[in-house]
Design a protein around this motif. Sequence first.
Motif, PDB file in Angstrom:
ATOM      1  N   GLU A 358     -11.434  -8.273  -4.217  1.00  0.00           N
ATOM      2  CA  GLU A 358     -11.661  -8.032  -2.792  1.00  0.00           C
ATOM      3  C   GLU A 358     -10.411  -8.407  -2.018  1.00  0.00           C
ATOM      4  O   GLU A 358      -9.489  -9.046  -2.545  1.00  0.00           O
ATOM      5  N   LYS A 362     -13.772  -9.182   1.437  1.00  0.00           N
ATOM      6  CA  LYS A 362     -14.551  -7.953   1.602  1.00  0.00           C
ATOM      7  C   LYS A 362     -14.120  -6.901   0.591  1.00  0.00           C
ATOM      8  O   LYS A 362     -12.971  -6.858   0.164  1.00  0.00           O
ATOM      9  N   LYS A 363     -15.081  -6.069   0.232  1.00  0.00           N
ATOM     10  CA  LYS A 363     -14.787  -4.848  -0.508  1.00  0.00           C
ATOM     11  C   LYS A 363     -14.381  -3.755   0.486  1.00  0.00           C
ATOM     12  O   LYS A 363     -14.701  -3.811   1.679  1.00  0.00           O
ATOM     13  N   ASP A 365     -14.246  -0.510   2.688  1.00  0.00           N
ATOM     14  CA  ASP A 365     -15.178   0.367   3.392  1.00  0.00           C
ATOM     15  C   ASP A 365     -14.336   1.431   4.093  1.00  0.00           C
ATOM     16  O   ASP A 365     -13.509   1.115   4.952  1.00  0.00           O
ATOM     17  N   ASP A 370      -9.689  -2.699   9.239  1.00  0.00           N
ATOM     18  CA  ASP A 370      -9.580  -4.131   8.972  1.00  0.00           C
ATOM     19  C   ASP A 370      -8.482  -4.820   9.769  1.00  0.00           C
ATOM     20  O   ASP A 370      -8.504  -6.040   9.918  1.00  0.00           O
ATOM     21  N   HIS A 448      -3.483  -2.079  -0.372  1.00  0.00           N
ATOM     22  CA  HIS A 448      -4.326  -2.389  -1.530  1.00  0.00           C
ATOM     23  C   HIS A 448      -3.504  -2.897  -2.700  1.00  0.00           C
ATOM     24  O   HIS A 448      -2.274  -2.762  -2.748  1.00  0.00           O
ATOM     25  N   HIS A 454      -8.377  -1.726  -9.694  1.00  0.00           N
ATOM     26  CA  HIS A 454      -8.676  -2.715  -8.652  1.00  0.00           C
ATOM     27  C   HIS A 454      -8.868  -2.041  -7.298  1.00  0.00           C
ATOM     28  O   HIS A 454      -9.789  -2.381  -6.547  1.00  0.00           O
ATOM     29  N   GLY A 458     -12.484  -1.800  -5.007  1.00  0.00           N
ATOM     30  CA  GLY A 458     -12.693  -2.409  -3.698  1.00  0.00           C
ATOM     31  C   GLY A 458     -11.609  -3.340  -3.227  1.00  0.00           C
ATOM     32  O   GLY A 458     -11.713  -3.900  -2.125  1.00  0.00           O
ATOM     33  N   MET A 459     -10.520  -3.552  -4.004  1.00  0.00           N
ATOM     34  CA  MET A 459      -9.424  -4.417  -3.556  1.00  0.00           C
ATOM     35  C   MET A 459      -8.486  -3.596  -2.670  1.00  0.00           C
ATOM     36  O   MET A 459      -7.317  -3.376  -2.967  1.00  0.00           O
ATOM     37  N   THR A 505     -17.817  -0.854  -3.582  1.00  0.00           N
ATOM     38  CA  THR A 505     -17.308  -0.895  -2.220  1.00  0.00           C
ATOM     39  C   THR A 505     -18.439  -1.150  -1.268  1.00  0.00           C
ATOM     40  O   THR A 505     -19.623  -0.937  -1.569  1.00  0.00           O
ATOM     41  N   ASN A 506     -18.091  -1.661  -0.096  1.00  0.00           N
ATOM     42  CA  ASN A 506     -19.125  -1.972   0.900  1.00  0.00           C
ATOM     43  C   ASN A 506     -19.736  -0.707   1.469  1.00  0.00           C
ATOM     44  O   ASN A 506     -19.086   0.302   1.578  1.00  0.00           O
TER      45      ASN A 506
END
Length: 506
Positions: A358, A362-363, A365, A370, A448, A454, A458-459, A505-506
């Motif tokens: 993450e 967070k994952k 989205d 962000d 990312h 990764h 979600g990273m 992922t979120n």
Amino acid sequence: MSDRKVYTDYFFDEPAFNTHDGGYIPLEAPKTPQEKLRIPALLEPDKETDSDMYYTVVAQTGETQLLPGDKTKTWGYNNSILGKTIVFKDGKNIHITLKNNLPEVTTFHWHGLNVPGPITDGGCHAPVYPGQSTQIDFKCHQRAATLWLHAHPCPATAQQVWKGLATTVIVQDKTEKQLPFPRNYGVDDLPLVLQDRRFHEHNQLDYMADYDPDGIQGPTPMINGTINPYFDVTTQRIRLRILDGANRREWRLHFSDDLKFTQVASDGGVLPEPVDFTHLMLTCAERAEIIVDFGAYKPGDEVTLYSDDVPLVRFRIHQFTKDETQLPDHLVDIPDPEVTPDTKVHQVVMAGMDEMVEINGKKFDMQRIDDKQKIGNVEYWDISNTNDKTSGMIHPYHMHATQFKIVSRNGHAPYPNEHGLKDTVGVNPGETVRLKVWFDKLGVFMNHCHILEHEDGGMMAQFEVYDPDHPKTYKLMDMDTLMTAFAKERGVKKADLNIPGMHMTN
């Protein structure tokens, strides 16, 4: 003879090398016959004028003779695997028709190119569906550099790159043209795309069989889509434009005899000063342009490029004309603008491994912004890796839409070859790398880890470059729309779709 210091260290923290991964798959020297190194052809423009260049870039399926026996089913750009090398010229208007001849949705991400987002940049918000085409237009305003094009349709980025969707992009400018570098493409100026693969029954790739959430690896080195390659050296000096195009693997490069080589450029272009090495490590998506001088060798000799102790390319020495060219101690001036007063320090914390990766807790989205930075501002970004040094891993961090300047590593000077412009930086466990970042194109962009599994897992986060005097609203892609498309194209119900990362992922 240069009296520059020769560096013999890989610099990165050895306990975090991928050789210590629980799922590490060591490279093995291929047992197949040596093959001539594939040098990708240059993609011919559809048209070029004094001010404009027109291209058609086609993502397509194909078959490639990688091993003796059956051909391997692969994907590529205007080619069966990887792609033809694309050349942009600084100052020209670029017009590209992007055509998808694949059986599923993809995107065309211009890694390292300074273009608006999110559509021109080609991340996950710019899908091109099977059988369809789209058009992008932009002004190329960028220093000479080795960049690359790759698929970026999260969460299937890793799988599509694994199948072959990656190719070299070269930006040319007037400043680089005046430097004493080799630049006869295919003769003394060569792209080297470093990848690794595992081949299954009938010489086929099987991504799902090999999947690892910390990054897929294979035992067979594949260089420019060639297994066990050699290159015939006909000039004393050659320039290698090296790209770590692997999903996960780090490459620790050195030549036989510990032959010295000189790095002259990194991700964002020419370095301020040449840097001499005997050992060089690249993390995923990093590029290094090096010049190798074979003046001490004679016809019939062979010089091998290794990663760790595995041969990657054998350079067969032939007769060449003596070349006394010397590199100047200063190559180019690098911009180093002052940080805009009273701006925040952005924090990017990369945490976790496997499915637990993450950024900032967070994952990813697709519809969440962000972070934000005002266009024209120069601001600090602190990139941290919370992995433990003894059991964690190096995370290569990539920002779209910029070439940043590395200020420090844990408060200390960056590595000797990190004084130029970069878009990807390997961050050691327990380390914070401070970047100086500025943007001159508006849009929503991604940042990312460039271990492809990764980012799919979600990273990844995204930020907006904005102009407060001209606010914009962007229609952002959502995961459900992409998954619906993948399910339809693969002929399965969405509930039965199996793409690693799609649920992370979120």
